[in-house]
Design a protein around this motif. Structure first.
Motif, PDB file in Angstrom:
ATOM      1  N   ARG A 130       0.938  -1.028  -0.184  1.00  0.00           N
ATOM      2  CA  ARG A 130       0.030  -0.089  -0.057  1.00  0.00           C
ATOM      3  C   ARG A 130       0.898   1.305  -0.036  1.00  0.00           C
ATOM      4  O   ARG A 130       0.561   2.277  -0.509  1.00  0.00           O
ATOM      5  CB  ARG A 130      -0.751   0.012   1.159  1.00  0.00           C
ATOM      6  N   GLU A 131       2.056   1.276   0.674  1.00  0.00           N
ATOM      7  CA  GLU A 131       2.782   2.441   0.813  1.00  0.00           C
ATOM      8  C   GLU A 131       3.558   2.611  -0.702  1.00  0.00           C
ATOM      9  O   GLU A 131       3.568   3.702  -1.020  1.00  0.00           O
ATOM     10  CB  GLU A 131       3.996   2.197   1.824  1.00  0.00           C
ATOM     11  N   GLN A 132       3.871   1.401  -1.179  1.00  0.00           N
ATOM     12  CA  GLN A 132       4.598   1.545  -2.461  1.00  0.00           C
ATOM     13  C   GLN A 132       3.556   2.208  -3.517  1.00  0.00           C
ATOM     14  O   GLN A 132       3.911   3.015  -4.374  1.00  0.00           O
ATOM     15  CB  GLN A 132       4.939   0.267  -3.152  1.00  0.00           C
ATOM     16  N   ILE A 133       2.307   1.767  -3.293  1.00  0.00           N
ATOM     17  CA  ILE A 133       1.309   2.539  -4.333  1.00  0.00           C
ATOM     18  C   ILE A 133       1.053   3.878  -4.059  1.00  0.00           C
ATOM     19  O   ILE A 133       1.043   4.845  -4.970  1.00  0.00           O
ATOM     20  CB  ILE A 133      -0.072   1.873  -4.193  1.00  0.00           C
ATOM     21  N   ASP A 134       1.084   4.121  -2.658  1.00  0.00           N
ATOM     22  CA  ASP A 134       0.720   5.460  -2.501  1.00  0.00           C
ATOM     23  C   ASP A 134       1.927   6.622  -3.085  1.00  0.00           C
ATOM     24  O   ASP A 134       1.638   7.659  -3.460  1.00  0.00           O
ATOM     25  CB  ASP A 134       0.485   5.672  -0.825  1.00  0.00           C
ATOM     26  N   ARG A 135       3.172   6.111  -2.925  1.00  0.00           N
ATOM     27  CA  ARG A 135       4.470   6.900  -3.154  1.00  0.00           C
ATOM     28  C   ARG A 135       4.242   6.889  -4.911  1.00  0.00           C
ATOM     29  O   ARG A 135       4.713   8.098  -5.167  1.00  0.00           O
ATOM     30  CB  ARG A 135       5.747   5.988  -2.984  1.00  0.00           C
ATOM     31  N   VAL A 136       3.955   5.834  -5.463  1.00  0.00           N
ATOM     32  CA  VAL A 136       3.715   5.993  -7.008  1.00  0.00           C
ATOM     33  C   VAL A 136       2.734   7.037  -7.254  1.00  0.00           C
ATOM     34  O   VAL A 136       2.863   7.967  -8.227  1.00  0.00           O
ATOM     35  CB  VAL A 136       3.404   4.710  -7.715  1.00  0.00           C
ATOM     36  N   ARG A 137       1.537   7.023  -6.477  1.00  0.00           N
ATOM     37  CA  ARG A 137       0.604   8.065  -6.655  1.00  0.00           C
ATOM     38  C   ARG A 137       0.983   9.377  -6.494  1.00  0.00           C
ATOM     39  O   ARG A 137       0.663  10.535  -7.438  1.00  0.00           O
ATOM     40  CB  ARG A 137      -0.789   7.594  -5.706  1.00  0.00           C
ATOM     41  N   ILE A 138       1.764   9.618  -5.536  1.00  0.00           N
ATOM     42  CA  ILE A 138       2.407  11.030  -5.258  1.00  0.00           C
ATOM     43  C   ILE A 138       3.234  11.451  -6.218  1.00  0.00           C
ATOM     44  O   ILE A 138       3.101  12.618  -6.755  1.00  0.00           O
ATOM     45  CB  ILE A 138       2.778  10.875  -3.979  1.00  0.00           C
ATOM     46  N   GLU A 139       3.967  10.754  -6.806  1.00  0.00           N
ATOM     47  CA  GLU A 139       5.027  10.902  -7.691  1.00  0.00           C
ATOM     48  C   GLU A 139       4.246  11.391  -9.073  1.00  0.00           C
ATOM     49  O   GLU A 139       4.666  12.319  -9.809  1.00  0.00           O
ATOM     50  CB  GLU A 139       5.785   9.855  -8.003  1.00  0.00           C
TER      51      GLU A 139
END
Length: 499
Positions: A130-139
């Motif tokens: 979930r954290e990885q997905i969130d970071r990609v969304r932010i990028e």
């Protein structure tokens, strides 16, 4: 069109109403086609060009000169001013919508469309993923979306100056928005519910994602509210039948409503959340749903069904501004009333033979309190944002204000995208208060199972007919004699969470 200094005649106003009605209808249909996945590009330019006279600065100024305390004309003035500002940022809105529809992300070898990142995060049990997905969304947001938002912010500021207002917030004060009074009520709610929120949220996060509130991160929130353990109780195949049966109890036959269209077809680029497109009020109202099941999906369906029935039952005899404009807390209030049935133990027991309905109610009320506190903080932030010299430098204040309210740090990258135009945040906040007070009235008058009583349905349908001709304050006062108070939400949530 008349000059800025010349008030409009009755004939001018009638022409404006007719043209504005067609303009909104075409916009709503375009939004429907795009977000229903029927059309890849959101093409607003041709529509704005056909109705270009409505969004001219001079038109907004003329309506401002004509208003003179008349609420209906003030609504037309607000519509024209918002149209002028929207036209200024149309290009950015179109580009952002196209990017959201076409951007894709690679996460652990899987390709995920941008609009599906949040739903994917909600359905992901692994916290690290979930954290990885969130970071990609932010990028993606920072690289592609935020530059467009920032351009829009500067264009809006320039437009507001031409509308002769010191800033966006002051413009809306002139439209009759009681921003400062509502902000004071929100500060009071944040203070009075802080302790009960911390205790209830801590319990909820521990039970759902295995961490307390002090350890929870933003990528845990969407998973917590997704509530996958309740999925068996909210199957997708029972969503529409439950809605139809609920409306039947209130005296509404959904299947026989020829002015209501149900778009339930699965499409790859269809919005994952339900939405309502009131293309013609009351002639053609589309309820769009891509059933996935789960508590959150049921809430979204019932929320949008509240909008749908409000618009579909609106009297056709009202003037345009009483059907399409007005106080958005009214239609959001009806949406909230329907949505909160899905947390009501009496409704759950009647419709779903639900196990542990009180436990689910507590979780739902905890989520409601989270949202009300979030939007209370959003209002405080948005007032500050719109009054700032350079709003694009306020990402730290966004994190500070919302983080303090929720005890979970938001993503700084969302400081632009988390702002809705037209101070819509006030509509949500006041709708929660309206709904809490109106629901309490329904329970006291018709019983805890008010939603099964045809008399209650008759009252609701009678109010639906008035469309947007009253403010939420006027409607609540007419039925209950009360004024809208955010403290009503605080009281209702405290009663459930401390029971």
């Amino acid at each position: 069109m008349p000059s800025a200094a010349a008030p409009l005649t009755k004939a001018d106003l009638d022409r404006f109403r007719d043209r504005a009605d067609r303009f909104i209808a075409e916009l709503d249909e375009e939004f429907y086609l795009h977000y229903a996945g029927l059309k890849e590009k959101l093409e607003l330019a041709p529509i704005y060009e056909r109705y270009s006279e409505l969004t001219k600065l001079e038109q907004a100024q003329a309506l401002g000169q004509t208003a003179n305390g008349d609420r209906g004309i003030r609504e037309l003035w607000r519509f024209a001013a918002e149209g002028y500002l929207s036209e200024l940022t149309r290009e950015q809105a179109e580009k952002a919508a196209e990017l959201e529809a076409t951007l894709e992300a690679e996460v652990n070898g899987e390709t995920i469309p941008f609009r599906m990142l949040r739903p994917t995060m909600a359905n992901e049990p692994d916290r690290d993923k979930r954290e990885q997905i969130d970071r990609v969304r932010i990028e993606l947001t920072e690289e592609h979306i935020n530059p467009l938002h920032a351009e829009g912010v500067h264009l809006i500021r320039e437009g507001v100056e031409k509308l002769e207002a010191p800033n966006y917030a002051d413009l809306y004060r002139r439209f009759g928005f009681r921003l400062d009074e509502l902000a004071d009520q929100c500060r009071g709610l944040l203070d009075s519910t802080e302790k009960v929120f911390e205790q209830a949220a801590d319990r909820l996060f521990r039970s759902r994602v295995g961490v307390g509130l002090d350890e929870a991160k933003r990528w845990d929130v969407i998973r917590t509210f997704r509530a996958p353990e309740w999925d068996p109780q909210f199957p997708k195949e029972k969503m529409l039948p439950a809605l139809e049966a609920t409306l039947t109890d209130l005296g509404v036959d959904l299947k026989s409503q020829q002015n209501v269209e149900l778009d339930v077809e699965q499409r790859p680029k269809k919005s994952p959340r339900a939405f309502c497109a009131p293309i013609e009020i009351p002639g053609r109202v589309v309820l769009v749903i891509q059933p996935m099941g789960g508590a959150d999906d049921w809430r979204a369906l019932f929320h949008e069904a509240g909008h749908t029935e409000h618009y579909a039952n609106t009297s056709p005899n009202l003037v345009m501004e009483e059907k399409r404009l007005g106080d958005v807390a009214v239609t959001e209030g009806w949406a909230m009333l329907m949505q909160h049935l899905t947390d009501d133990p009496a409704w759950l027991t009647r419709r779903l033979d639900f196990p542990r309905p009180h436990d689910f109610e507590v979780e739902g009320v905890t989520q409601l309190l989270y949202m009300v506190r979030r939007y209370s903080a959003k209002l405080l932030y948005e007032i500050e944002f719109h009054e700032a010299e350079d709003p694009t430098q306020l990402s730290n204040r966004y994190v500070e204000i919302l983080g303090d309210a929720l005890k979970i740090e938001p993503a700084a990258a969302d400081y632009l995208g988390d702002i809705d135009s037209s101070f819509y945040v006030t509509g949500y906040l006041r709708s929660w208060a309206f709904e809490a007070q109106f629901r309490t009235h329904l329970r006291e008058r018709f019983g805890m199972d008010w939603f099964t009583k045809r008399e209650a349905g008759s009252l609701v349908r009678e109010l639906w007919e008035t469309g947007m001709s009253m403010t939420a304050d006027e409607m609540l006062n007419e039925v209950t004699g009360q004024e809208i108070e955010m403290d009503a939400v605080a009281q209702l949530t405290r009663e459930t969470l401390t029971r």
